[in-house]
Design a protein around this motif. Sequence first.
Motif, PDB file in Angstrom:
ATOM      1  N   GLY A  12       1.902   5.735  -6.059  1.00 43.09           N
ATOM      2  CA  GLY A  12       2.170   4.347  -6.411  1.00 43.09           C
ATOM      3  C   GLY A  12       1.020   3.812  -7.248  1.00 43.09           C
ATOM      4  O   GLY A  12       0.658   4.392  -8.270  1.00 43.09           O
ATOM      5  N   LYS A  13       0.411   2.712  -6.790  1.00 46.24           N
ATOM      6  CA  LYS A  13      -0.731   2.137  -7.505  1.00 46.24           C
ATOM      7  C   LYS A  13      -2.067   2.656  -6.985  1.00 46.24           C
ATOM      8  O   LYS A  13      -3.126   2.282  -7.494  1.00 46.24           O
ATOM      9  CB  LYS A  13      -0.685   0.604  -7.396  1.00 46.24           C
ATOM     10  CG  LYS A  13       0.507  -0.033  -8.092  1.00 46.24           C
ATOM     11  CD  LYS A  13       0.447  -1.556  -8.003  1.00 46.24           C
ATOM     12  CE  LYS A  13       1.634  -2.186  -8.731  1.00 46.24           C
ATOM     13  NZ  LYS A  13       1.597  -3.676  -8.633  1.00 46.24           N
ATOM     14  N   SER A  14      -2.011   3.503  -5.965  1.00 42.28           N
ATOM     15  CA  SER A  14      -3.248   4.044  -5.381  1.00 42.28           C
ATOM     16  C   SER A  14      -3.749   5.227  -6.201  1.00 42.28           C
ATOM     17  O   SER A  14      -3.060   6.239  -6.356  1.00 42.28           O
ATOM     18  CB  SER A  14      -2.984   4.487  -3.931  1.00 42.28           C
ATOM     19  OG  SER A  14      -4.145   5.022  -3.349  1.00 42.28           O
ATOM     20  N   HIS A  15      -4.960   5.101  -6.731  1.00 43.70           N
ATOM     21  CA  HIS A  15      -5.583   6.128  -7.568  1.00 43.70           C
ATOM     22  C   HIS A  15      -6.291   7.128  -6.647  1.00 43.70           C
ATOM     23  O   HIS A  15      -7.375   6.874  -6.144  1.00 43.70           O
ATOM     24  CB  HIS A  15      -6.594   5.463  -8.508  1.00 43.70           C
ATOM     25  CG  HIS A  15      -7.027   6.331  -9.635  1.00 43.70           C
ATOM     26  ND1 HIS A  15      -7.768   5.869 -10.696  1.00 43.70           N
ATOM     27  CD2 HIS A  15      -6.837   7.661  -9.889  1.00 43.70           C
ATOM     28  CE1 HIS A  15      -8.010   6.845 -11.552  1.00 43.70           C
ATOM     29  NE2 HIS A  15      -7.464   7.947 -11.071  1.00 43.70           N
ATOM     30  N   VAL A  16      -5.669   8.289  -6.432  1.00 41.92           N
ATOM     31  CA  VAL A  16      -6.154   9.238  -5.424  1.00 41.92           C
ATOM     32  C   VAL A  16      -7.130  10.246  -6.006  1.00 41.92           C
ATOM     33  O   VAL A  16      -8.187  10.521  -5.428  1.00 41.92           O
ATOM     34  CB  VAL A  16      -4.973   9.968  -4.755  1.00 41.92           C
ATOM     35  CG1 VAL A  16      -5.472  10.951  -3.703  1.00 41.92           C
ATOM     36  CG2 VAL A  16      -4.022   8.970  -4.117  1.00 41.92           C
ATOM     37  N   ASN A  36     -11.020  14.169   5.666  1.00 38.04           N
ATOM     38  CA  ASN A  36      -9.602  13.843   5.518  1.00 38.04           C
ATOM     39  C   ASN A  36      -9.441  12.611   4.639  1.00 38.04           C
ATOM     40  O   ASN A  36     -10.208  11.644   4.741  1.00 38.04           O
ATOM     41  CB  ASN A  36      -8.958  13.582   6.884  1.00 38.04           C
ATOM     42  CG  ASN A  36      -8.784  14.856   7.690  1.00 38.04           C
ATOM     43  OD1 ASN A  36      -8.672  15.941   7.140  1.00 38.04           O
ATOM     44  ND2 ASN A  36      -8.770  14.722   9.013  1.00 38.04           N
ATOM     45  N   GLY A  37      -8.442  12.663   3.761  1.00 39.91           N
ATOM     46  CA  GLY A  37      -8.125  11.501   2.947  1.00 39.91           C
ATOM     47  C   GLY A  37      -8.868  11.380   1.637  1.00 39.91           C
ATOM     48  O   GLY A  37      -8.692  10.391   0.919  1.00 39.91           O
ATOM     49  N   VAL A  38      -9.677  12.395   1.272  1.00 37.13           N
ATOM     50  CA  VAL A  38     -10.455  12.284   0.027  1.00 37.13           C
ATOM     51  C   VAL A  38      -9.718  12.856  -1.183  1.00 37.13           C
ATOM     52  O   VAL A  38     -10.186  12.724  -2.313  1.00 37.13           O
ATOM     53  CB  VAL A  38     -11.837  12.976   0.156  1.00 37.13           C
ATOM     54  CG1 VAL A  38     -12.657  12.329   1.253  1.00 37.13           C
ATOM     55  CG2 VAL A  38     -11.686  14.478   0.399  1.00 37.13           C
ATOM     56  N   GLY A  39      -8.565  13.517  -0.946  1.00 36.91           N
ATOM     57  CA  GLY A  39      -7.788  14.007  -2.078  1.00 36.91           C
ATOM     58  C   GLY A  39      -7.649  15.507  -2.174  1.00 36.91           C
ATOM     59  O   GLY A  39      -7.114  16.010  -3.167  1.00 36.91           O
ATOM     60  N   ARG A  40      -8.067  16.252  -1.163  1.00 36.61           N
ATOM     61  CA  ARG A  40      -8.000  17.713  -1.241  1.00 36.61           C
ATOM     62  C   ARG A  40      -6.552  18.208  -1.276  1.00 36.61           C
ATOM     63  O   ARG A  40      -6.186  19.032  -2.132  1.00 36.61           O
ATOM     64  CB  ARG A  40      -8.743  18.351  -0.061  1.00 36.61           C
ATOM     65  CG  ARG A  40     -10.252  18.067  -0.064  1.00 36.61           C
ATOM     66  CD  ARG A  40     -10.914  18.559   1.212  1.00 36.61           C
ATOM     67  NE  ARG A  40     -10.252  17.982   2.374  1.00 36.61           N
ATOM     68  CZ  ARG A  40     -10.003  18.643   3.496  1.00 36.61           C
ATOM     69  NH1 ARG A  40     -10.337  19.910   3.612  1.00 36.61           N
ATOM     70  NH2 ARG A  40      -9.407  18.039   4.516  1.00 36.61           N
ATOM     71  N   SER A  41      -5.729  17.717  -0.361  1.00 30.21           N
ATOM     72  CA  SER A  41      -4.321  18.134  -0.344  1.00 30.21           C
ATOM     73  C   SER A  41      -3.590  17.638  -1.588  1.00 30.21           C
ATOM     74  O   SER A  41      -2.705  18.322  -2.116  1.00 30.21           O
ATOM     75  CB  SER A  41      -3.617  17.622   0.910  1.00 30.21           C
ATOM     76  OG  SER A  41      -4.123  18.268   2.072  1.00 30.21           O
ATOM     77  N   VAL A 203     -17.118  20.458  -2.969  1.00 36.49           N
ATOM     78  CA  VAL A 203     -17.025  19.364  -2.002  1.00 36.49           C
ATOM     79  C   VAL A 203     -16.427  18.163  -2.719  1.00 36.49           C
ATOM     80  O   VAL A 203     -16.863  17.802  -3.812  1.00 36.49           O
ATOM     81  CB  VAL A 203     -18.399  18.998  -1.415  1.00 36.49           C
ATOM     82  CG1 VAL A 203     -18.265  17.831  -0.435  1.00 36.49           C
ATOM     83  CG2 VAL A 203     -19.016  20.209  -0.708  1.00 36.49           C
ATOM     84  N   MET A 204     -15.420  17.577  -2.097  1.00 36.16           N
ATOM     85  CA  MET A 204     -14.726  16.428  -2.693  1.00 36.16           C
ATOM     86  C   MET A 204     -15.035  15.160  -1.913  1.00 36.16           C
ATOM     87  O   MET A 204     -15.108  15.166  -0.689  1.00 36.16           O
ATOM     88  CB  MET A 204     -13.218  16.691  -2.714  1.00 36.16           C
ATOM     89  CG  MET A 204     -12.395  15.554  -3.266  1.00 36.16           C
ATOM     90  SD  MET A 204     -10.645  16.010  -3.526  1.00 36.16           S
ATOM     91  CE  MET A 204     -10.779  16.814  -5.116  1.00 36.16           C
ATOM     92  N   GLY A 205     -15.208  14.077  -2.648  1.00 35.77           N
ATOM     93  CA  GLY A 205     -15.397  12.762  -2.050  1.00 35.77           C
ATOM     94  C   GLY A 205     -14.836  11.695  -2.968  1.00 35.77           C
ATOM     95  O   GLY A 205     -15.047  11.732  -4.182  1.00 35.77           O
ATOM     96  N   HIS A 206     -14.083  10.771  -2.402  1.00 37.71           N
ATOM     97  CA  HIS A 206     -13.500   9.668  -3.173  1.00 37.71           C
ATOM     98  C   HIS A 206     -12.701  10.160  -4.382  1.00 37.71           C
ATOM     99  O   HIS A 206     -12.767   9.588  -5.471  1.00 37.71           O
ATOM    100  CB  HIS A 206     -14.589   8.700  -3.634  1.00 37.71           C
ATOM    101  CG  HIS A 206     -15.425   8.145  -2.521  1.00 37.71           C
ATOM    102  ND1 HIS A 206     -14.877   7.641  -1.351  1.00 37.71           N
ATOM    103  CD2 HIS A 206     -16.772   8.032  -2.390  1.00 37.71           C
ATOM    104  CE1 HIS A 206     -15.855   7.237  -0.553  1.00 37.71           C
ATOM    105  NE2 HIS A 206     -17.012   7.472  -1.149  1.00 37.71           N
ATOM    106  N   GLY A 207     -11.962  11.265  -4.204  1.00 30.08           N
ATOM    107  CA  GLY A 207     -11.075  11.732  -5.252  1.00 30.08           C
ATOM    108  C   GLY A 207     -11.725  12.462  -6.401  1.00 30.08           C
ATOM    109  O   GLY A 207     -11.090  12.673  -7.442  1.00 30.08           O
ATOM    110  N   GLU A 208     -12.963  12.888  -6.241  1.00 25.78           N
ATOM    111  CA  GLU A 208     -13.629  13.654  -7.288  1.00 25.78           C
ATOM    112  C   GLU A 208     -14.555  14.694  -6.671  1.00 25.78           C
ATOM    113  O   GLU A 208     -14.893  14.621  -5.489  1.00 25.78           O
ATOM    114  CB  GLU A 208     -14.408  12.738  -8.229  1.00 25.78           C
ATOM    115  CG  GLU A 208     -15.456  11.889  -7.547  1.00 25.78           C
ATOM    116  CD  GLU A 208     -16.088  10.892  -8.511  1.00 25.78           C
ATOM    117  OE1 GLU A 208     -16.329  11.260  -9.676  1.00 25.78           O
ATOM    118  OE2 GLU A 208     -16.331   9.750  -8.105  1.00 25.78           O
ATOM    119  N   ILE A 209     -14.946  15.678  -7.464  1.00 22.32           N
ATOM    120  CA  ILE A 209     -15.859  16.715  -6.988  1.00 22.32           C
ATOM    121  C   ILE A 209     -17.280  16.179  -7.018  1.00 22.32           C
ATOM    122  O   ILE A 209     -17.774  15.738  -8.066  1.00 22.32           O
ATOM    123  CB  ILE A 209     -15.753  17.992  -7.860  1.00 22.32           C
ATOM    124  CG1 ILE A 209     -14.319  18.547  -7.817  1.00 22.32           C
ATOM    125  CG2 ILE A 209     -16.750  19.040  -7.377  1.00 22.32           C
ATOM    126  CD1 ILE A 209     -13.829  18.939  -6.443  1.00 22.32           C
TER     127      ILE A 209
END
Length: 231
Positions: A12-16, A36-41, A203-209
């Motif tokens: 949607g409007k959420s930039h993952v 969990n929730g940082v965008g890995r999946s 390592v991913m955080g906030h949708g970026e490496i």
Amino acid sequence: MLQITDLHAYYGKSHVLNGVEMQIMPGEVIALLGRNGVGRSTTAKAIMGEVAPQGSIRFRGQEIAGLPNHKIARMGLGYVPESRDIFPTMTVRQNLMLGIKNMRKTGRWSIDQMLEMFPNLARRADNPAGVLSGGEKQMLTMCRTLMGDPELIIIDEPTEGLAPLIVTQVGEMIAEIAKAGVSILLVEQKLSIALKIADRVYVMGHGEIVYSGTPAEFATRDDIRKEWLEV
């Protein structure tokens, strides 16, 4: 093998995903770590076309961003989702047969090999897959993906919720896949499994490496572990 450049994805409007950069070389095992929730999946789903990607995803030199997921799979990418989807009313053997992409071509893996590797599946080969335990369903989904003879396999949270003995078996299977020369992108929470198998770590955080390096290099970075992995 796989080159990801400036990858973005939205729900949607959420930039993952916010400009993910990643590279996997032939035969390489990559561990993608993060809370969990940082965008890995979502990264895995974007690669496989299950989430609309923006940016570049090149597999063996060919752009695949935006292609339908069945075409991506036929190009040689395998995907084991964390949902462990199986066909519950079909037998274990029938589920494995569904993973074969080309009946006229012999791949690196056979049904007999899969059943030999996992005696639990062999004992239930002709039973409905719906009666399997959570760990057995995880084994089945991995085995079914291998039946398609992928060049690169994405495995999302394979040990989530499994008993310690099954976790060990799943880790051994991933190591066997790597020995066969298949590239692996492993999304995993358990560092003991990921660092033992991986050639390199992202390592991913906030949708970026936010970090990349070898397991040995990562082991010296307590700052990265504390900021981006520990709860």
